[in-house]
Design a protein around this motif. Structure first.
Motif, short mmCIF file in Angstrom:
data_model
loop_
_atom_site.label_atom_id
_atom_site.label_comp_id
_atom_site.label_asym_id
_atom_site.label_seq_id
_atom_site.Cartn_x
_atom_site.Cartn_y
_atom_site.Cartn_z
N ARG A 136 0.85 -1.18 0.00
CA ARG A 136 0.00 0.00 0.00
C ARG A 136 0.90 1.24 0.00
O ARG A 136 1.99 1.21 0.61
CB ARG A 136 -0.92 0.01 1.22
CG ARG A 136 -1.76 -1.25 1.37
CD ARG A 136 -2.79 -1.11 2.47
NE ARG A 136 -3.92 -0.28 2.06
CZ ARG A 136 -4.90 0.10 2.87
NH1 ARG A 136 -4.88 -0.23 4.16
NH2 ARG A 136 -5.90 0.84 2.42
N PRO A 137 0.48 2.31 -0.62
CA PRO A 137 1.36 3.48 -0.72
C PRO A 137 1.67 4.16 0.61
O PRO A 137 2.65 4.90 0.72
CB PRO A 137 0.57 4.43 -1.65
CG PRO A 137 -0.85 3.96 -1.61
CD PRO A 137 -0.78 2.50 -1.38
N GLN A 138 0.87 3.88 1.63
CA GLN A 138 1.06 4.56 2.92
C GLN A 138 2.22 4.00 3.74
O GLN A 138 2.63 4.60 4.73
CB GLN A 138 -0.23 4.49 3.75
CG GLN A 138 -1.39 5.28 3.16
CD GLN A 138 -2.12 4.51 2.05
OE1 GLN A 138 -1.86 3.33 1.82
NE2 GLN A 138 -3.02 5.19 1.36
N ALA A 139 2.72 2.81 3.38
CA ALA A 139 3.86 2.23 4.11
C ALA A 139 4.59 1.25 3.20
O ALA A 139 3.97 0.55 2.39
CB ALA A 139 3.38 1.51 5.37
N THR A 140 5.91 1.23 3.35
CA THR A 140 6.73 0.30 2.58
C THR A 140 7.09 -0.89 3.46
O THR A 140 7.48 -0.72 4.61
CB THR A 140 8.02 1.00 2.10
OG1 THR A 140 7.68 2.13 1.31
CG2 THR A 140 8.89 0.05 1.28
N ALA A 141 6.93 -2.08 2.90
CA ALA A 141 7.28 -3.29 3.64
C ALA A 141 8.61 -3.84 3.13
O ALA A 141 8.81 -3.98 1.92
CB ALA A 141 6.18 -4.34 3.48
N LYS A 142 9.50 -4.14 4.07
CA LYS A 142 10.77 -4.74 3.69
C LYS A 142 10.57 -6.24 3.53
O LYS A 142 10.16 -6.94 4.46
CB LYS A 142 11.82 -4.46 4.77
CG LYS A 142 13.20 -4.96 4.42
CD LYS A 142 14.21 -4.64 5.51
CE LYS A 142 15.59 -5.17 5.13
NZ LYS A 142 16.58 -4.91 6.21
N LEU A 143 10.85 -6.75 2.32
CA LEU A 143 10.64 -8.16 2.02
C LEU A 143 11.87 -8.99 2.38
O LEU A 143 13.00 -8.60 2.10
CB LEU A 143 10.30 -8.35 0.54
CG LEU A 143 9.07 -7.58 0.01
CD1 LEU A 143 8.82 -7.94 -1.44
CD2 LEU A 143 7.85 -7.86 0.86
N THR A 144 11.62 -10.14 3.00
CA THR A 144 12.69 -11.07 3.35
C THR A 144 12.96 -11.96 2.14
O THR A 144 12.07 -12.67 1.66
CB THR A 144 12.28 -11.94 4.55
OG1 THR A 144 12.00 -11.09 5.66
CG2 THR A 144 13.39 -12.93 4.91
N GLU A 145 14.18 -11.92 1.65
CA GLU A 145 14.52 -12.66 0.43
C GLU A 145 14.31 -14.16 0.63
O GLU A 145 14.67 -14.73 1.66
CB GLU A 145 15.98 -12.38 0.04
CG GLU A 145 16.33 -12.92 -1.33
CD GLU A 145 17.73 -12.50 -1.79
OE1 GLU A 145 18.19 -13.04 -2.79
OE2 GLU A 145 18.33 -11.62 -1.12
N GLY A 146 13.69 -14.78 -0.37
CA GLY A 146 13.46 -16.21 -0.34
C GLY A 146 12.17 -16.62 0.36
O GLY A 146 11.74 -17.77 0.25
N ARG A 147 11.56 -15.69 1.10
CA ARG A 147 10.30 -16.01 1.79
C ARG A 147 9.17 -15.08 1.39
O ARG A 147 8.03 -15.51 1.22
CB ARG A 147 10.50 -15.93 3.30
CG ARG A 147 9.30 -16.38 4.12
CD ARG A 147 9.37 -15.93 5.57
NE ARG A 147 9.14 -14.49 5.71
CZ ARG A 147 9.33 -13.79 6.82
NH1 ARG A 147 9.81 -14.39 7.90
NH2 ARG A 147 9.09 -12.49 6.86
N ASP A 148 9.48 -13.80 1.20
CA ASP A 148 8.45 -12.80 0.96
C ASP A 148 8.38 -12.41 -0.51
O ASP A 148 9.43 -12.21 -1.17
CB ASP A 148 8.72 -11.54 1.80
CG ASP A 148 8.72 -11.81 3.29
OD1 ASP A 148 8.24 -12.90 3.69
OD2 ASP A 148 9.20 -10.95 4.06
N TYR A 149 7.15 -12.25 -1.00
CA TYR A 149 6.94 -11.89 -2.40
C TYR A 149 5.88 -10.80 -2.50
O TYR A 149 4.95 -10.73 -1.69
CB TYR A 149 6.50 -13.12 -3.21
CG TYR A 149 7.55 -14.20 -3.24
CD1 TYR A 149 8.48 -14.26 -4.28
CD2 TYR A 149 7.65 -15.14 -2.21
CE1 TYR A 149 9.47 -15.23 -4.30
CE2 TYR A 149 8.64 -16.11 -2.22
CZ TYR A 149 9.54 -16.16 -3.26
OH TYR A 149 10.53 -17.12 -3.27
#
Length: 646
Positions: A211-224
Motif C-alpha cells: 500500500r502506498p502509505q507504508a513500505t514493507a521490507k521483504l525477506t529474500e526467499g520467503r516474501d513476495y
C-alpha cells in the motif's frame, strides 16, 4: 422454557411460525430443500448423519465449492456486469467497484499464484489484512483451491498472531504493508516478522500487498510482492479452477477473540456454511439478488466472514468493504453517506457503532444531509442492543431496527426477527425468536427448563444446524468439554437470559455477567438498560465487583453524550436513584462512575471482564483484541477516584 413455543395473539401475517414448525417437524427435509438453492458438483443424498463427527455432520456425501457458488455461478447466469464488491475507504480517500466478472478474474488469478507456491486442498493460509478488497480476494482464492483460510485481524499483536501460526500451521501467509486508522498508519510487516520469529512453525511463503502509505521490507526467499506475482500469472495466462471439496471439508478456521495460550479455532465447513448463509439472506434479512447489503464490520471477525465476504455474494448481492469508522471518518454522518451513496438496502452493524453516533450527534442533525430512504432495515448484533439505542435508531431512521443474536461459533443468527418471512412485532431488548435450525431452551444448573420470564442458562438442543461449528480445529475433546459437557445433549451458549410468554428470547449477558448480590441473581444487562435510559447517557456498562458483605455489588460506568453540561457527580447520583427506583434496593446499586470512553475490542465489545479484574484488584493482562490500550489506565484512575480498585 423453550423459545418460540407459540405465536403471540397479536402477531401479524408472518410466515415465521409455520416455517419454524415445518423445520422442527422434519429438519432433514427443511435443510435438504434449502440445499437445492445452490450448485453442487455432487448433490448430497444424505442431509444429516448423526454418526459422524462430535454430534453429526451435514451433507456428508455432497461435493461443492464455496467460491464457485459465490462468484462463478453468478457470472455463468449473466450477472457478470453487476457489482460484487464496493470498496469505500474514507481513511485513504479511495473508492472502487469490482464486478462479479472482474472478481472472478482476480480470484482465479490470485488462486493460481497461491497454487504456484504449493498451496492446495487442505493446506492452511493465514490472511492478515486490513479492510481492502484484496482480503476478500485472498479468502476466495483459498476457497477456490480447497485450502483453509484463517483470517487474523490486521494489526493483531505479534504474540497472539504467533499462537495462531503455531495452531493452524499455515503453508503461506497473505498480508499487506499496513493498515490505516483515522489518525495513524499501522505497519503490518514488522508485526508479522516478529510473530514468525516467535512461532515454532515457520510458513514457507509470505505474499505482501504493498500500500502506498507504508513500505514493507521483504525477506529474500520467503516474501513476495502481491502485484508482481499477479502480473506474472496474468502474463502467463494462469488461472485456477474451482476444486471440488467435500461439504464436510473445512472452509476456514476463525480463532475466538481474546484467546491466549492454545487458541480455540472455530471450524466452518463448506457445505453447511453456504446452505445456512444463503438461506438467511432472503429469509432473515429480506434481501433480494442485486441489492446492496452492508455489514459494517471487519473481515477479521465472524460478521465479516459471514456477511461481508460470503453471504451477500452467495445470494447474488453487492457487498460493501468499508475502511473507516462510524464516527471520525470524518464525522458522525459517515454511515449515512455510505448508505445514501450506494443505495444500501440493509445495514448490519454493532450497537456500539450506533451508541458512538448517538454520542457525537444525539439529535441526528447530520442525517438531514443524506437521503437514506433506500434502506429498509437496520440490523444490530455483536453485543446486547439496549432498548434506548434501538428506539433512538428507529426514531431517526423510521425503519425497523432488528436486533439479532449469534456467536462466532454459530456463524449466523441463533435468534432474530425474520424480515423475509414477515416481520414479527418488535420488542426492544429482545432479539425476538429462534431461527429454524435452533431449538433454544432456558435451563437451570441441572439442565431443567425454567419457568416463563425466569432467568437461566441459554442452551441449544443438539444437533446444531448447518453453518455452526462442527468442532474446534484439531481439538474435538476441547470442543466437547467447552460446549457440550455441562449440559448433556445441548450446546452451551454461555449466555444467560429468559423467554417471555410470547416465546420471545431475551439475552441479558454472558453467564459470567450474572452477579450474585446477597443471594439474589441479578442481570447486569438489566441494569445497563436503566443506565442507558438516562437522557445524558450515550453508552454504559455494569460489572459486578467483590464485596465482603454481599459477595458482589454492581458498579456502573457511563459515557455522556456530547454537549451535556450537567456536572458528572449530579448525573451519577441521578443514575443511582434511577436504578433504585426501577430495579429496587435489592440491586444494591450505589456506584456510578463517569468515564470518557469504555475499553473495547476492535469489534466493539466492551471489555467488562478486564474492567472487573481491575476493580477487584486481581491480576490482569492487556487483552490482545483491545482497540486502545491506553484507555485501561484511564479507567483504573477513574475507579480509584470513586474508591474502587484502590
Amino acid at each position: 422454557m423453550t423459545a418460540t413455543t407459540r405465536a403471540p395473539a397479536a402477531a401479524p401475517a408472518s410466515r415465521y411460525w409455520d416455517v419454524y414448525a415445518a423445520w422442527k417437524a422434519d429438519p432433514q427435509t427443511f435443510w435438504g430443500e434449502a440445499a437445492k438453492g445452490l450448485d453442487w458438483f455432487e448433490q448430497p443424498k444424505t442431509v444429516f448423519d448423526e454418526k459422524l463427527g462430535v454430534y453429526g455432520r451435514w451433507f456428508p456425501d455432497g461435493v461443492c465449492n464455496t467460491c464457485y457458488n459465490a462468484i462463478d455461478r453468478h457470472v455463468a447466469a449473466g450477472r457478470g456486469d453487476q457489482d460484487a464488491i464496493i470498496y469505500d475507504s474514507p481513511v485513504t480517500g479511495t473508492k472502487d467497484r469490482i464486478t462479479y466478472a472482474q472478481l472472478q478474474h482476480k480470484v482465479a488469478t490470485f488462486a493460481a499464484v497461491l497454487a504456484e507456491f504449493g498451496v492446495g486442498k487442505g493446506d492452511r493460509v493465514i490472511v492478515y489484512m486490513p479492510m481492502i478488497p484484496e482480503a476478500a480476494i485472498a479468502m476466495y482464492a483459498c476457497a477456490r483451491l480447497g485450502a483453509i483460510h484463517s483470517v487474523v485481524f490486521g494489526g493483531f499483536a505479534s504474540k497472539e498472531l504467533a499462537t495462531r501460526i503455531n495452531d493452524a500451521k499455515p503453508k503461506l501467509i497473505v498480508t499487506a504493508s499496513c493498515g490505516i486508522e483515522p489518525n495513524r498508519v499501522v505497519p503490518y510487516k514488522p508485526l508479522l516478522d516478529e510473530a514468525i520469529n516467535l512461532a515454532a512453525h515457520k510458513p514457507e511463503t509470505c505474499i505482501v500487498f504493498a500500500r502506498p502509505q507504508a513500505t514493507a521490507k521483504l525477506t529474500e526467499g520467503r516474501d513476495y510482492d502481491w502485484a508482481s506475482e499477479v502480473a506474472k500469472a496474468e502474463a502467463a495466462g494462469k488461472k485456477a479452477d474451482c476444486v471440488p471439496v467435500k461439504a464436510t471439508d473445512p472452509l476456514y478456521i476463525l480463532y475466538t477473540s481474546g484467546t491466549t495460550g492454545i487458541p480455540k479455532g472455530v471450524v466452518r465447513d463448506n457445505g453447511g456454511h453456504m446452505v445456512a448463509l444463503h438461506w438467511t439472506m432472503s429469509n432473515l434479512y429480506g434481501i433480494k439478488p442485486g441489492e446492496v447489503y452492508w455489514a459494517a464490520s471487519d473481515v477479521g471477525w465472524v460478521v465479516g466472514h459471514s456477511y461481508i465476504v460470503y453471504a451477500p455474494l452467495l445470494a447474488g448481492c453487492t457487498t460493501i468493504i468499508y475502511e473507516g469508522k462510524p464516527v471520525g471518518t470524518p464525522d458522525a454522518g459517515a454511515f449515512w453517506r455510505v448508505v445514501s451513496e450506494y443505495k444500501v438496502a440493509a445495514l448490519f452493524t454493532a450497537p456500539t457503532a450506533f451508541r458512538a453516533i448517538k454520542k457525537e450527534d444525539p439529535d441526528a442533525k447530520l442525517l438531514a444531509d443524506y437521503d437514506v430512504k433506500c434502506m429498509h432495515t437496520l440490523f444490530l448484533a455483536g453485543e446486547r442492543a439496549d432498548p434506548d439505542t434501538v428506539m433512538w435508531a428507529e426514531r431517526i431512521l423510521g425503519v425497523p431496527v432488528v436486533d439479532h443474536w449469534w456467536q462466532t461459533e454459530t456463524g449466523w443468527a441463533i435468534a432474530g426477527n425474520p424480515v423475509g418471512l414477515g416481520l414479527l412485532p418488535i420488542k426492544p431488548g429482545s432479539p425476538t425468536v429462534a431461527m429454524p435450525g435452533y431449538d433454544v431452551q432456558v435451563v437451570d444448573e441441572a439442565c431443567h427448563p425454567v419457568a416463563v420470564n425466569k432467568m437461566g442458562s441459554i442452551v441449544i438442543k443438539l444437533p446444531l444446524p448447518p453453518g455452526c461449528l462442527p468442532t474446534l480445529w484439531q481439538q474435538d475433546d476441547r470442543f466437547d468439554d467447552s460446549y457440550l459437557h455441562e449440559f448433556p445433549g445441548y450446546y452451551k451458549t454461555a449466555d444467560a437470559g429468559f423467554v417471555d410468554e410470547d416465546g420471545y428470547l431475551y439475552i441479558m449477558g454472558r453467564t459470567d455477567d450474572i452477579i450474585n448480590v446477597a443471594g439474589h441473581r441479578l442481570s447486569t444487562g438489566g441494569m445497563e438498560e436503566v443506565l442507558a435510559s438516562h437522557p445524558a447517557v450515550a453508552e454504559c456498562a455494569v460489572i459486578g465487583i467483590k464485596d465482603e458483605l454481599k459477595g458482589e455489588v454492581p458498579c456502573g460506568f457511563v459515557v455522556l453524550k456530547a454537549g451535556v453540561t450537567k456536572k458528572p457527580i449530579d448525573i451519577e447520583n441521578e443514575i443511582v436513584k434511577l436504578v433504585r427506583d426501577k430495579i429496587g434496593p435489592v440491586a444494591a446499586f450505589k456506584i456510578a462512575i463517569t468515564v470518557n470512553r469504555l475499553p473495547k475490542t476492535r469489534s466493539g465489545k466492551i471489555l467488562r471482564g478486564t474492567m472487573k479484574k481491575i476493580a477487584d484488584g486481581d491480576n490482569w493482562t492487556m487483552p490482545a483484541t483491545i482497540d486502545d490500550p491506553g484507555i485501561l489506565d484511564e479507567i483504573a484512575e477513574q475507579m480509584k477516584s470513586h474508591g474502587v480498585g484502590a
